[in-house]
Design an enzyme around this catalytic site. Structure first.
Site, mmCIF file in Angstrom:
data_model
loop_
_atom_site.group_PDB
_atom_site.id
_atom_site.type_symbol
_atom_site.label_atom_id
_atom_site.label_comp_id
_atom_site.label_asym_id
_atom_site.label_seq_id
_atom_site.Cartn_x
_atom_site.Cartn_y
_atom_site.Cartn_z
ATOM 1 N N GLY A 1 0.793 -1.227 0.000
ATOM 2 C CA GLY A 1 0.000 0.000 0.000
ATOM 3 C C GLY A 1 0.819 1.267 0.000
ATOM 4 O O GLY A 1 0.489 2.234 -0.698
ATOM 5 N N ILE B 1 -6.052 -6.890 -5.493
ATOM 6 C CA ILE B 1 -4.675 -7.349 -5.386
ATOM 7 C C ILE B 1 -4.547 -8.438 -4.325
ATOM 8 O O ILE B 1 -3.702 -9.324 -4.418
ATOM 9 C CB ILE B 1 -3.737 -6.171 -5.033
ATOM 10 C CG1 ILE B 1 -3.770 -5.118 -6.147
ATOM 11 C CG2 ILE B 1 -2.313 -6.644 -4.790
ATOM 12 C CD1 ILE B 1 -3.018 -3.847 -5.794
ATOM 13 N N SER B 2 -5.378 -8.377 -3.296
ATOM 14 C CA SER B 2 -5.316 -9.309 -2.168
ATOM 15 C C SER B 2 -5.337 -10.759 -2.647
ATOM 16 O O SER B 2 -6.234 -11.161 -3.389
ATOM 17 C CB SER B 2 -6.487 -9.075 -1.224
ATOM 18 O OG SER B 2 -6.569 -7.727 -0.825
ATOM 19 N N ASN B 3 -4.355 -11.523 -2.193
ATOM 20 C CA ASN B 3 -4.251 -12.917 -2.595
ATOM 21 C C ASN B 3 -5.084 -13.830 -1.697
ATOM 22 O O ASN B 3 -5.349 -13.493 -0.548
ATOM 23 C CB ASN B 3 -2.787 -13.357 -2.548
ATOM 24 C CG ASN B 3 -2.058 -12.999 -3.825
ATOM 25 O OD1 ASN B 3 -2.583 -13.192 -4.913
ATOM 26 N ND2 ASN B 3 -0.861 -12.472 -3.697
ATOM 27 N N ASP C 1 2.624 -10.610 -13.172
ATOM 28 C CA ASP C 1 3.072 -11.749 -13.971
ATOM 29 C C ASP C 1 3.616 -11.291 -15.322
ATOM 30 O O ASP C 1 4.606 -11.825 -15.829
ATOM 31 C CB ASP C 1 1.916 -12.734 -14.178
ATOM 32 C CG ASP C 1 1.386 -13.278 -12.857
ATOM 33 O OD1 ASP C 1 2.202 -13.493 -11.939
ATOM 34 O OD2 ASP C 1 0.163 -13.469 -12.743
ATOM 35 N N HIS D 1 -3.477 -16.433 -11.291
ATOM 36 C CA HIS D 1 -2.419 -15.658 -10.637
ATOM 37 C C HIS D 1 -1.806 -16.448 -9.489
ATOM 38 O O HIS D 1 -1.599 -15.926 -8.400
ATOM 39 C CB HIS D 1 -2.996 -14.332 -10.133
ATOM 40 C CG HIS D 1 -1.982 -13.380 -9.589
ATOM 41 N ND1 HIS D 1 -0.868 -12.978 -10.297
ATOM 42 C CD2 HIS D 1 -1.895 -12.746 -8.387
ATOM 43 C CE1 HIS D 1 -0.156 -12.133 -9.571
ATOM 44 N NE2 HIS D 1 -0.750 -11.984 -8.398
#
Length: 412
Positions: free
Chosen positions: A106, A209-211, A242, A269
């Site tokens: 962030g 974006i959080s995986n 990627d 991803h």
């Protein structure tokens, strides 16, 4: 929540392979770089606001030659963003919110977004420690105003009227931790944040974006559906990292100019769901079977490479921030009317039998305008097998996300 987040200068979007829009496949960037073949967009937001900085960047060229170079390097489509060097006039007009702005991704991500000449208002949210980040960034003399919001009670105000929401919030990946290990914590975080987005800025572009992205994007989609505001064209899983890695590794391996390299990356991803289409690399280049295998595996495992190198101190934050900033800038350009914006991202898709899939898309004012299916024409045997091999794992991750969101609804 504050544990994740990231981004960089020359953030680039690419042309589609085989596109009729332009005979070239050169990336665009928001960064300062002189290149007669593909000059990057003038980073006017930073330069124009910095006293004397316009001169210092190119003084070694001489005033006349540097001015000529600027003019020759600025494509017509980019003229609308360029400010007069003698009479700076800010072009900034978009509001961007970063949810999880105090974290490792962030903070650098917020800095890079602050540098965009298209941003007028940058809103930073986290559960703690965000005031200091906002105060620090507010001293940067670029056009955007920085506002901070702390805790659930301030989340709604953070999101009202926002054009683009970026969500890097969550826990970072640690040594020995798989992306699935992140699921239980990050799934709840994403669900809560997307519910707030649905209530306060339902028309915004949403960047996840959080995986694990393969699961969190489907979660976000289900939440938006339950709220009655789902627009599949405006929900994106950010897989740009990627592409960034593929371009970097290929350029290094084949001794190419990085600015010229463009490798589409499709699938998902995580691990084997990440599929770089090396046969579609621009400029055209040949690979041995060993090189194809080596590059593919490295691109798929690049995240682990960083986690291990940091030895427990974190995951890929800076490169993720760079990639996310590139995608944010591409979205802003598309919102601003640029008709030549292409990126790879994880979206609802009918390219395969899977409900979500990462591929190259054309971005416009309303989000995804087109999915570039031509990338899948003429795949090599290696790529075709890898494509089929990734589907079961990606399918499982997608279903896990959908199942989580639906279960939460029933429980409620």
């Amino acid at each position: 929540m504050a544990a994740t987040s990231a981004t960089t200068f020359s953030v680039r979007s690419t042309m589609p392979l085989g596109s009729k829009v332009s005979p070239i496949s050169q990336p665009k960037a928001f960064g300062v770089r002189f290149n007669s073949k593909n000059c990057v967009k003038n980073f006017s937001g930073l330069k124009a606001a910095t006293s004397g900085s316009c001169e210092s960047d190119s003084s070694f060229l001489g005033k006349e030659s540097s001015a000529a170079l600027r003019d020759s390097c600025t494509p017509k489509a980019q003229k609308q963003y360029q400010r007069s060097w003698k009479n700076p006039q800010p072009q900034a007009s978009y509001k961007v919110a970063v949810l999880g702005a105090a974290g490792g991704i962030g903070q650098p991500l917020a800095l890079l977004i602050k540098m965009s000449p298209l941003v007028s208002n940058l809103r930073l949210y986290d559960i703690a420690n965000v005031k200091g980040v906002a105060a620090d960034l507010s001293h940067c003399n670029t056009p955007s105003q920085v506002l901070d919001f702390t805790g659930a009670s301030e989340l709604a105000n953070c999101l009202k009227g926002v054009n683009v929401v970026v969500i890097p919030a969550g826990v970072p990946r640690k040594p020995g931790m798989t992306r699935d290990d992140l699921f239980n914590i990050n799934a709840n975080i994403v669900k809560t944040l997307v519910e707030a987005v649905a209530d306060n800025c339902p028309d915004a572009f949403i960047h996840i974006i959080s995986n694990p992205v393969n699961s969190t994007v489907p979660i976000a989609a289900e939440v938006l559906k339950q709220k009655g505001v789902y627009d599949p064209k405006k929900l994106f899983g950010v897989t740009t990292l990627d592409v960034v890695r593929a371009n970097t590794f290929v350029a290094q391996k084949k001794n190419l100019k990085l600015i010229d390299v463009d490798v589409p990356v499709v699938g998902g991803h995580a691990g084997i769901t990440i599929l770089p289409l090396l046969s579609k690399t621009k400029p055209s280049v040949s690979f041995t079977d060993d090189e194809i295998h080596e590059l593919t595996v490295r691109i798929q495992n690049a995240g682990t490479e960083v986690v291990e190198a940091k030895a427990g101190a974190g995951s890929a934050t800076l490169s993720m921030a760079y990639a996310a900033a590139r995608f944010v800038e591409s979205s802003l350009r598309a919102l601003d009317g640029d008709s030549d914006v292409y990126e790879c991202c994880f979206i609802e898709s009918d390219l395969t039998e899977l409900p979500f899939f990462a591929s190259r898309v054309k971005l416009g004012k309303k989000g995804v305008e087109a999915v570039i299916s031509s990338d899948f024409q003429g795949l090599t045997e290696y790529e075709q097998k890898a494509l089929e091999a990734l589907k079961p794992e990606l399918k499982s991750s997608i279903e896990k996300g959908i199942g989580f969101a639906q279960k939460q609804t029933v429980a409620a």
